[in-house]
Motif scaffolding. Structure first.
Motif, PDB file in Angstrom:
ATOM      1  N   GLU A 186     -43.927 -20.133   5.936  1.00  0.00           N
ATOM      2  CA  GLU A 186     -44.745 -19.997   4.728  1.00  0.00           C
ATOM      3  C   GLU A 186     -43.863 -19.795   3.489  1.00  0.00           C
ATOM      4  O   GLU A 186     -44.115 -20.377   2.433  1.00  0.00           O
ATOM      5  N   LYS A 187     -42.808 -18.985   3.623  1.00  0.00           N
ATOM      6  CA  LYS A 187     -41.886 -18.770   2.488  1.00  0.00           C
ATOM      7  C   LYS A 187     -41.177 -20.075   2.123  1.00  0.00           C
ATOM      8  O   LYS A 187     -41.011 -20.386   0.949  1.00  0.00           O
ATOM      9  N   SER A 242     -43.660 -24.243  -7.193  1.00  0.00           N
ATOM     10  CA  SER A 242     -42.358 -23.585  -7.373  1.00  0.00           C
ATOM     11  C   SER A 242     -41.391 -24.464  -8.136  1.00  0.00           C
ATOM     12  O   SER A 242     -40.603 -23.980  -8.954  1.00  0.00           O
ATOM     13  N   VAL A 295     -40.796 -17.698   8.934  1.00  0.00           N
ATOM     14  CA  VAL A 295     -40.559 -17.854   7.493  1.00  0.00           C
ATOM     15  C   VAL A 295     -41.068 -19.200   6.961  1.00  0.00           C
ATOM     16  O   VAL A 295     -40.812 -19.548   5.813  1.00  0.00           O
ATOM     17  N   PRO A 345     -36.290 -13.373   4.560  1.00  0.00           N
ATOM     18  CA  PRO A 345     -36.769 -14.722   4.838  1.00  0.00           C
ATOM     19  C   PRO A 345     -35.828 -15.831   4.363  1.00  0.00           C
ATOM     20  O   PRO A 345     -35.870 -16.938   4.877  1.00  0.00           O
ATOM     21  N   ARG A 399     -43.548 -22.309   0.310  1.00  0.00           N
ATOM     22  CA  ARG A 399     -43.719 -21.867  -1.085  1.00  0.00           C
ATOM     23  C   ARG A 399     -42.514 -22.250  -1.926  1.00  0.00           C
ATOM     24  O   ARG A 399     -42.652 -22.708  -3.055  1.00  0.00           O
TER      25      ARG A 399
END
Length: 130
Positions: free
Chosen positions: A108-109, A118, A106, A51, A112
């Motif tokens: 969603e990655k 994060s 990707v 990702p 995040r």
């Protein structure tokens, strides 16, 4: 950290539109550490898949750190680099740069990686002044 703009590129800007390929080349030559970091992450992403690819190694000196900050804090530079490499760039602190493919799978990655959570989790006392 300023770009080393050639007289020819400056003349283009004064006349109107700037050729983006020439602008990208100006970024490449003016910010070599940032260019190498991003281009190596793009290559890593292509080879490894997944990702995203990211860097977690601090820059070797303040000049290199300044180049990363310049490249990623400028909307024009960041946008040109994203279009040139065909990726989305994400940035968490003074050195944690990530490249994500344009693939919506990707998203969603990426969300995040760029989330407030994060950002908070990626802090530590040694990064306070970076």
């Amino acid at each position: 950290m300023s770009l080393d703009v050639s007289p020819a590129l400056l003349e283009q800007a004064e006349r109107g539109e700037v050729d983006e390929a020439e602008f990208v080349d100006c970024v490449r030559t003016s910010l070599p550490y940032a260019w190498e970091m991003i281009s190596s992450l793009v290559a890593q992403l292509k080879v490894d898949g997944g990702p995203f690819a990211d860097n977690q190694t601090p820059p070797p000196d303040e000049q290199a750190r300044g180049q990363l900050l310049r490249a990623l804090a400028s909307d024009a530079i960041r946008g040109a680099l994203q279009r040139h490499f065909g990726v989305r760039l994400a940035f968490q602190n003074c050195h944690r740069v990530a490249v994500f493919p344009l693939d919506t799978a990707v998203d969603e990655k990426l969300a995040r990686f760029t989330s407030v959570r994060s950002q908070v989790l990626n802090q530590s006392p040694e990064f306070r002044d970076c």
